[in-house]
Design a protein around this motif. Structure first.
Motif, PDB file in Angstrom:
ATOM      1  N   MET A   9       0.699  -1.460  -0.185  1.00  0.00           N
ATOM      2  CA  MET A   9       0.436   0.088   0.312  1.00  0.00           C
ATOM      3  C   MET A   9       1.155   1.415  -0.025  1.00  0.00           C
ATOM      4  O   MET A   9       0.433   2.549  -0.138  1.00  0.00           O
ATOM      5  N   LEU A  10       2.044   0.893   0.945  1.00  0.00           N
ATOM      6  CA  LEU A  10       3.171   2.201   0.577  1.00  0.00           C
ATOM      7  C   LEU A  10       3.621   2.635  -0.697  1.00  0.00           C
ATOM      8  O   LEU A  10       3.536   3.466  -1.464  1.00  0.00           O
ATOM      9  N   ASP A  11       3.799   1.384  -0.820  1.00  0.00           N
ATOM     10  CA  ASP A  11       4.200   1.453  -2.896  1.00  0.00           C
ATOM     11  C   ASP A  11       3.386   1.959  -3.887  1.00  0.00           C
ATOM     12  O   ASP A  11       3.744   3.071  -4.264  1.00  0.00           O
ATOM     13  N   ARG A  12       1.983   1.609  -3.508  1.00  0.00           N
ATOM     14  CA  ARG A  12       1.252   2.431  -4.705  1.00  0.00           C
ATOM     15  C   ARG A  12       1.044   4.076  -3.741  1.00  0.00           C
ATOM     16  O   ARG A  12       0.894   4.476  -4.745  1.00  0.00           O
ATOM     17  N   GLU A  13       1.215   3.719  -2.744  1.00  0.00           N
ATOM     18  CA  GLU A  13       0.496   5.845  -2.254  1.00  0.00           C
ATOM     19  C   GLU A  13       2.173   6.311  -3.084  1.00  0.00           C
ATOM     20  O   GLU A  13       1.727   7.596  -3.506  1.00  0.00           O
ATOM     21  N   ASP A  14       3.520   6.052  -2.994  1.00  0.00           N
ATOM     22  CA  ASP A  14       4.587   6.559  -3.247  1.00  0.00           C
ATOM     23  C   ASP A  14       4.294   6.689  -5.017  1.00  0.00           C
ATOM     24  O   ASP A  14       4.692   8.130  -5.919  1.00  0.00           O
ATOM     25  N   GLN A  15       3.747   5.759  -5.866  1.00  0.00           N
ATOM     26  CA  GLN A  15       3.385   5.398  -7.228  1.00  0.00           C
ATOM     27  C   GLN A  15       2.376   6.401  -7.486  1.00  0.00           C
ATOM     28  O   GLN A  15       2.514   7.349  -8.348  1.00  0.00           O
ATOM     29  N   PHE A  25      -1.494  11.833 -17.532  1.00  0.00           N
ATOM     30  CA  PHE A  25      -2.979  11.332 -17.084  1.00  0.00           C
ATOM     31  C   PHE A  25      -2.960  10.355 -17.226  1.00  0.00           C
ATOM     32  O   PHE A  25      -3.842   9.656 -16.044  1.00  0.00           O
ATOM     33  N   HIS A  26      -3.226   9.200 -17.931  1.00  0.00           N
ATOM     34  CA  HIS A  26      -3.972   8.369 -17.270  1.00  0.00           C
ATOM     35  C   HIS A  26      -2.551   7.077 -17.311  1.00  0.00           C
ATOM     36  O   HIS A  26      -3.698   6.716 -15.806  1.00  0.00           O
ATOM     37  N   LEU A  27      -1.319   7.566 -16.486  1.00  0.00           N
ATOM     38  CA  LEU A  27      -0.577   6.376 -15.298  1.00  0.00           C
ATOM     39  C   LEU A  27      -1.489   7.160 -14.268  1.00  0.00           C
ATOM     40  O   LEU A  27      -1.478   6.243 -13.009  1.00  0.00           O
ATOM     41  N   ALA A  28      -1.531   8.049 -14.096  1.00  0.00           N
ATOM     42  CA  ALA A  28      -1.731   9.218 -13.087  1.00  0.00           C
ATOM     43  C   ALA A  28      -3.375   9.039 -12.289  1.00  0.00           C
ATOM     44  O   ALA A  28      -3.748   7.693 -11.255  1.00  0.00           O
ATOM     45  N   LEU A  29      -4.383   7.969 -13.076  1.00  0.00           N
ATOM     46  CA  LEU A  29      -6.293   7.616 -13.001  1.00  0.00           C
ATOM     47  C   LEU A  29      -5.107   5.900 -12.922  1.00  0.00           C
ATOM     48  O   LEU A  29      -5.938   5.687 -11.435  1.00  0.00           O
ATOM     49  N   CYS A  35      -4.765   2.021  -5.972  1.00  0.00           N
ATOM     50  CA  CYS A  35      -4.769   2.149  -4.789  1.00  0.00           C
ATOM     51  C   CYS A  35      -5.834   2.376  -4.203  1.00  0.00           C
ATOM     52  O   CYS A  35      -6.066   1.633  -2.656  1.00  0.00           O
ATOM     53  N   ARG A  36      -6.968   3.073  -4.427  1.00  0.00           N
ATOM     54  CA  ARG A  36      -8.429   3.125  -3.680  1.00  0.00           C
ATOM     55  C   ARG A  36      -8.925   1.691  -3.993  1.00  0.00           C
ATOM     56  O   ARG A  36     -10.163   1.783  -3.580  1.00  0.00           O
ATOM     57  N   GLY A  37      -8.106   0.912  -5.168  1.00  0.00           N
ATOM     58  CA  GLY A  37      -8.705  -0.536  -4.347  1.00  0.00           C
ATOM     59  C   GLY A  37     -10.760  -0.380  -5.729  1.00  0.00           C
ATOM     60  O   GLY A  37     -11.418  -1.065  -4.709  1.00  0.00           O
ATOM     61  N   LEU A  38     -10.936   0.097  -6.585  1.00  0.00           N
ATOM     62  CA  LEU A  38     -12.707   0.402  -7.172  1.00  0.00           C
ATOM     63  C   LEU A  38     -12.074   0.136  -8.070  1.00  0.00           C
ATOM     64  O   LEU A  38     -11.242  -0.207  -9.390  1.00  0.00           O
ATOM     65  N   SER A  39     -13.411  -0.787  -8.550  1.00  0.00           N
ATOM     66  CA  SER A  39     -12.974  -1.263 -10.173  1.00  0.00           C
ATOM     67  C   SER A  39     -14.122  -0.280 -10.294  1.00  0.00           C
ATOM     68  O   SER A  39     -14.453   0.673 -10.623  1.00  0.00           O
ATOM     69  N   LEU A  40     -14.222  -0.486 -12.144  1.00  0.00           N
ATOM     70  CA  LEU A  40     -14.124   0.404 -12.818  1.00  0.00           C
ATOM     71  C   LEU A  40     -15.739  -0.108 -12.498  1.00  0.00           C
ATOM     72  O   LEU A  40     -16.442   1.144 -13.282  1.00  0.00           O
TER      73      LEU A  40
END
Length: 314
Positions: A9-15, A25-29, A35-40
């Motif tokens: 989770m820390l790695d994902r927050e850093d990324q 934009f697409h990488l940030a999205l 990171c938030r664990g939400l499905s499309l």
């Protein structure tokens, strides 16, 4: 006490933090969604609750970089996604920049500036050279650029050595186009371009009237999204008929580190060097010449625009 976030989770927050800072934009999205664990499907449902209709396939295309939001309804969806994904206001929207241009600037990144807008020299001449050389396939950003300029005993720019690290940010690429603007009175036909480390020179185009040179720097391999390539190359000049007036470096994209280092001949030193960062303080800052006849500038977080240094001579 609340549970400590896992290493993953820390790695994902850093990324996520890096992606929001540098894009695209697409990488940030994609990082935010992971990171938030939400499905499309869940994102689509949350958007629909706010009266915004976006297909799951569209959300997928956005996070893969296949498409990007441009219409008013799509931009409204991006603003709502920032809220749903618990991101700072405007953090995704700013990565989109202005509406995507059409035609020859189609491969420029959102939030960037056209290369001709930040390149020293008449825009028409720069555009013409880029058209002749065909531009560079793929998209890269500066991860690190260290530029060493060496002046001769007459105060003329003799050699520019570039230590360059680039990062692919969308798609695959195997080259970049380097543009060089000579000083007044230079002879572009005599300006040489050489690859020194981990690259080779491809096509070269010149504009003798404006003193411009465009050169393909070939990596020798393809780099994919997120990968970096480090290289060194140089421009050999020494053809100007006046002392070095100064240097401008334009950056179409944000992010990365820039070092400008000038080495003067001990017998021919400028009386003063002034540095101006056009993206921050418009007032020039005097840079002292060291006892080793050198000056340098370091920018740790470059932004789109032009940085300049001018030299006054006795």
């Amino acid at each position: 006490m609340p549970a400590r976030p896992s290493g993953t989770m820390l790695d994902r927050e850093d990324q996520l933090a890096r992606s929001l800072r540098t894009g695209p934009f697409h990488l940030a999205l994609r990082s935010a969604i992971e990171c938030r664990g939400l499905s499309l499907a869940r994102l689509q449902y949350r958007l629909a609750q706010q009266g915004i209709q976006v297909a799951q396939s569209t959300l997928s295309y956005w996070q893969q970089g296949i498409r990007r939001p441009e219409r008013a309804e799509s931009l409204r969806a991006v603003t709502m996604l920032e809220e749903i994904l618990r991101l700072p206001n405007g953090s995704l929207t700013i990565l989109l920049g202005s509406r995507r241009p059409r035609g020859r600037w189609l491969n420029h990144l959102p939030g960037s500036r056209a290369l001709a807008e930040v390149m020293s020299g008449p825009r028409e001449a720069v555009d013409r050279l880029l058209t002749e050389i065909g531009g560079a396939p793929g998209k890269v950003r500066v991860a690190s650029l260290h530029e060493f300029l060496f002046l001769d005993g007459q105060g003329r720019l003799a050699r520019s050595e570039l230590h360059h690290v680039v990062r692919a940010v969308s798609g695959r690429t195997d080259r970049l186009v380097a543009l060089y603007a000579g000083d007044p009175g230079c002879d572009a036909s005599r300006i040489d371009v050489r690859a020194t480390v981990n690259c080779q020179i491809g096509r070269i185009r010149r504009d003798s009237v404006e003193g411009l040179v465009a050169a393909e720097i070939l990596f020798g391999r393809e780099v994919s999204d997120g990968e970096t390539h480090a290289m060194r190359y140089e421009f050999l000049d020494g053809t100007a008929d006046t002392p070095f007036p100064g240097h401008q470096r334009g950056f179409p994209f944000s992010g990365g580190q820039y070092l400008l280092f000038l080495q003067f001949d001990p017998g021919c030193r400028p009386s003063r060097c002034l540095y101006r960062s056009l993206r921050r303080d418009p007032q020039p800052q005097e840079i002292p010449v060291s006892s080793h006849s050198a000056v340098h500038i370091l920018e740790d977080d470059i932004q789109p625009g032009v940085l300049s240094l001018t030299c006054d001579w006795p």
